[in-house]
Design an enzyme around this catalytic site. Sequence first.
Site, PDB file in Angstrom:
ATOM      1  N   CYS A  40       0.679  -1.485   0.121  1.00  0.00           N
ATOM      2  CA  CYS A  40      -0.494   0.050  -0.093  1.00  0.00           C
ATOM      3  C   CYS A  40       0.577   1.171  -0.476  1.00  0.00           C
ATOM      4  CB  CYS A  40      -0.884  -0.092   1.341  1.00  0.00           C
ATOM      5  SG  CYS A  40      -2.140  -1.179   1.564  1.00  0.00           S
TER       6      CYS A  40
ATOM      7  N   ARG B 153       2.130   2.029  -6.801  1.00  0.00           N
ATOM      8  CA  ARG B 153       1.658   0.791  -5.507  1.00  0.00           C
ATOM      9  C   ARG B 153       0.768   0.011  -4.445  1.00  0.00           C
ATOM     10  NH1 ARG B 153       4.953   0.937  -0.375  1.00  0.00           N
ATOM     11  NH2 ARG B 153       6.652   0.397  -1.299  1.00  0.00           N
TER      12      ARG B 153
ATOM     13  N   TRP C  29      -3.987  -1.852  -1.708  1.00  0.00           N
ATOM     14  CA  TRP C  29      -3.528  -3.753  -2.159  1.00  0.00           C
ATOM     15  C   TRP C  29      -3.907  -4.298  -1.275  1.00  0.00           C
ATOM     16  CZ3 TRP C  29      -1.507  -8.251  -1.815  1.00  0.00           C
ATOM     17  CH2 TRP C  29      -0.992  -8.588  -3.004  1.00  0.00           C
TER      18      TRP C  29
ATOM     19  N   ASN D  31       0.513  -0.097   6.491  1.00  0.00           N
ATOM     20  CA  ASN D  31       1.237  -1.146   5.268  1.00  0.00           C
ATOM     21  C   ASN D  31       1.296  -2.278   6.085  1.00  0.00           C
ATOM     22  OD1 ASN D  31       1.584  -2.086   3.298  1.00  0.00           O
ATOM     23  ND2 ASN D  31       3.535  -0.528   3.108  1.00  0.00           N
ATOM     24  N   GLY D  32       1.198  -3.765   5.639  1.00  0.00           N
ATOM     25  CA  GLY D  32       1.621  -3.971   5.528  1.00  0.00           C
ATOM     26  C   GLY D  32       0.296  -5.266   6.682  1.00  0.00           C
TER      27      GLY D  32
ATOM     28  N   GLU E  58       2.107 -10.589 -16.852  1.00  0.00           N
ATOM     29  CA  GLU E  58       1.683  -9.757 -16.235  1.00  0.00           C
ATOM     30  C   GLU E  58       1.178  -8.341 -16.784  1.00  0.00           C
ATOM     31  OE1 GLU E  58       5.024  -7.616 -13.120  1.00  0.00           O
ATOM     32  OE2 GLU E  58       6.148  -7.938 -14.594  1.00  0.00           O
TER      33      GLU E  58
ATOM     34  N   HIS F 196      11.142 -32.439 -23.738  1.00  0.00           N
ATOM     35  CA  HIS F 196      10.616 -33.243 -22.593  1.00  0.00           C
ATOM     36  C   HIS F 196       8.937 -33.010 -21.905  1.00  0.00           C
ATOM     37  CE1 HIS F 196      14.565 -35.055 -22.255  1.00  0.00           C
ATOM     38  NE2 HIS F 196      14.888 -33.909 -22.563  1.00  0.00           N
TER      39      HIS F 196
ATOM     40  N   LYS G 123       3.894  -2.357  -6.726  1.00  0.00           N
ATOM     41  CA  LYS G 123       5.181  -2.566  -7.765  1.00  0.00           C
ATOM     42  C   LYS G 123       6.003  -3.215  -6.285  1.00  0.00           C
ATOM     43  CE  LYS G 123       8.992  -0.984 -10.083  1.00  0.00           C
ATOM     44  NZ  LYS G 123       8.650  -1.801 -10.674  1.00  0.00           N
TER      45      LYS G 123
END
Length: 614
Positions: free
Chosen positions: A2, A27, A75, A101-102, A494, A510, A609
Site C-alpha cells: 500500500c 504501490r 492493495w 501498510n502490512g 503481467e 521432455h 510495485k
Amino acid sequence: MCGIVGYIGTQAAAPLVLAGLQRLEYRGYDSAGIAVLHEAGEIVTERAVGKLLYLAARLELAPLSGHIGIGHTRWATHGGVTEENAHPHLGMNGEVAVVHNGIIENYASLRRELQAEGVTFTSETDTEVVAQLVERELAQSGDLAASVRAALLRIEGASSFVFISTRQPDRIVVARLGNAGGIVIGLGDRETFIASDIPAILKHTRKIIFLENRQLAVVRSDKIALSTLSGAPLEPEIHAISWDPVAAEKGAYRHFMQKEIAEQPRAITDTIRGRVNFSSNRVHLETLPLTVAEARELEKITIVACGTSYHAGLVGKFMLENLAEVPVEVDYGSEFRYRRPLVGKNNVVLAITQSGETVDTLAAMEEGKRQGAKLWSIVNVLGSQAQRSSDGYILMHAGPEIGVASTKAFTASLVDLYLLALQLGTQRGVLQGERLEEAIAALARLPQLAGQVAEEVEIYHRLAEIFYTRDHFLYLGRGPNYPIALEGALKLKEISYIHAEGYPAGEMKHGPIALIDRMMPVVAVATRDGVYEKMISQIEQVKARGGIVIALVEQGDELAAAKADYVMEVPGTTPFLAPILNTIPLQWLSYAIAVRRGADVDQPRNLAKSVTVE
Ligand code: M6R
C-alpha cells in the site's frame, strides 16, 4: 504494497497528500482515501473504490480543509475492495485515524476482544483493529504516541502505521514494526512530509529520515521526536537524496513502462559510470568493501530475490560462475527460509531487489545473517531496508522505476552483477589478461548498443498487430538466455494477461513440445553463443511441428532468420552481455501487445510495485 502519504504544515493538506498518492499509485490501486484534521477539531475523511481519479473527483466536489492529513492507496489483503475497507480507518469515536501498510496477524482475536467490550467495527480489515486499540488507550493516557506504543505491544506481524488524532491536533505519529515496507519522513521549511516511498515527496524535499524497525516518530511541522517503540529517544539521521524529481514523472511518454524501457541506455551508462577504469581494466565497487583475501576465501554466493530480480539472479549465476569461478545458488526469497539453506562463514547471501523492500527477500536476508553469512545487496533504492541491512551493496542507478513491470531495474541489475563478477574474478586471480580486456571492452560498448536496441520500436508494434489476440505464448532460451526467456514470459503475462511460459529450450522435448501448434507463438532467443547451434535445432523442432517462431537473432544472422517466421534483431556482443540487449526487444514486444489489447500497462490488475506482505 500500500502507498502511504502524510503532511503537516502550513499548506492545505489534502491536495498535497493526493499529489503524493498519485506518485505512489503503483504501490496499490484497489481503493484510496484521505483523512484530514479539520479546523473545527474533527477528522474528516473521503474514500473511494478504484483508482485515485475517483477519489480526486470526490475531493473536487467536496474539498477537505485542514493542515494535517494522511492518505493511502490500498492493495487489499483483509477484506474485499469496498469503500468501507478503504483506508484511513477511524476509531469508533472518530478520535483517531490510521493508514497502514502490512498485515496484523492476530487481528481476529483482537477484534473479538474489542467487540466483547462493545466496540463496533465498520470494516472487515485488520487495520481497523489498530484504530480501535489506539482510541481505547487514548481514553486513558490522552497522549497519541503513548497510546500507539501501548497498542503496538499487542500487535503481531510486520506493519507501518501513520496516525492522527483530534486529541493532539498538532502532530502525526508514525511507527514501524518489522519489514512491511519503508516509511520516510521528509523535512521541509515549517512543514513535514511522510511517505512510504521517496518519489511521493521528492518534489518538496530531499532531506529524508528513514524510520527503522521498532521506531516511532512524533512528527510536527517544525520538529521530529524520534524514539524506539519502547520510548528511548534517538537522534534522527538526515539523509540527502540526490534523485532528480523529474525522473519520477512520465513526461511526454504515454506510459511509465515505455519511458523506462527507453531510458535503459542511460541507466546502463549511469550504472557503469565511475566504477570502471577503462585504461587499467579495473572495476572498483566502492560500496562493496572486500579485500583480495576475502574474495579468495569466498566459498559460495547464494542469491535471493523475487520475480524479475530472481531472473536477474539466474543470469548472475552464469556471470559469476564463469568470470569469478565462485559457486552460486539462486533461490526465491519466498522459499529460502522455508527450506534448510546451507550457508555460513565464507558465504555471501546476495539479495537483488529493485525496491529494497520486498518482504520475502528481506526475510531471506535475515535468515542468511542468522546463519552467519555476509549480506550483500543489489538495490535501486538507496536507503531502502535491503541496502541498510547489507554489509555491502551495489546500486543499480536506474533512477525511480514507477511502472509495476520492472524493466530498467532488471538490465541495471544485470550490469551490477557483471561488474561484481569482473571485480571478484580479478580479485580471485581467475580473470586476467586478454579475457579481462575483452570483458571490459565489451562493457564500454554496451550503452551504445543498448541505445540502438531501445530506439527500434516499429517491429514490435507490427508483431503485436499480428499476435495480440493469442491466448498462449512460449518463450525459449538456453544458458544465460533461459532466464531472459523467463523474464520475457513474465513481462507478457503481467501486463497483457496472456498466458506465457519461459522454458529452457533443451527441455522442450521432455514435455512442452506437445503444446506446439499454429496458435501458440514461440519466441526463441537465439543470439550467437556457446549453445547457438542447439537453439537453431530447437527452432527446427518447433517448425517441424507446425509452430510459429518469432526469433530474436543477432543482426545479419541469415541462418537463424531463415528458420524463423518473424525476426527481431539485436547487435552482437559477448554471451555475458547478450542477455542485457536481448531483454529490451522482449520488453518492447510485451509493451506493444499490452497497448494493442488496451491493457493498463503501468498498473496491471492485482499487482503492486513493492510486495511488502508475505
Ligand atoms: O523490488 P523487487 O525487485 O524486490 O521486486 C521483486 C518483484 O516483486 C518484481 O520484480 C515483480 O516481479 C515485478 N512486477 C516484475 O515486473
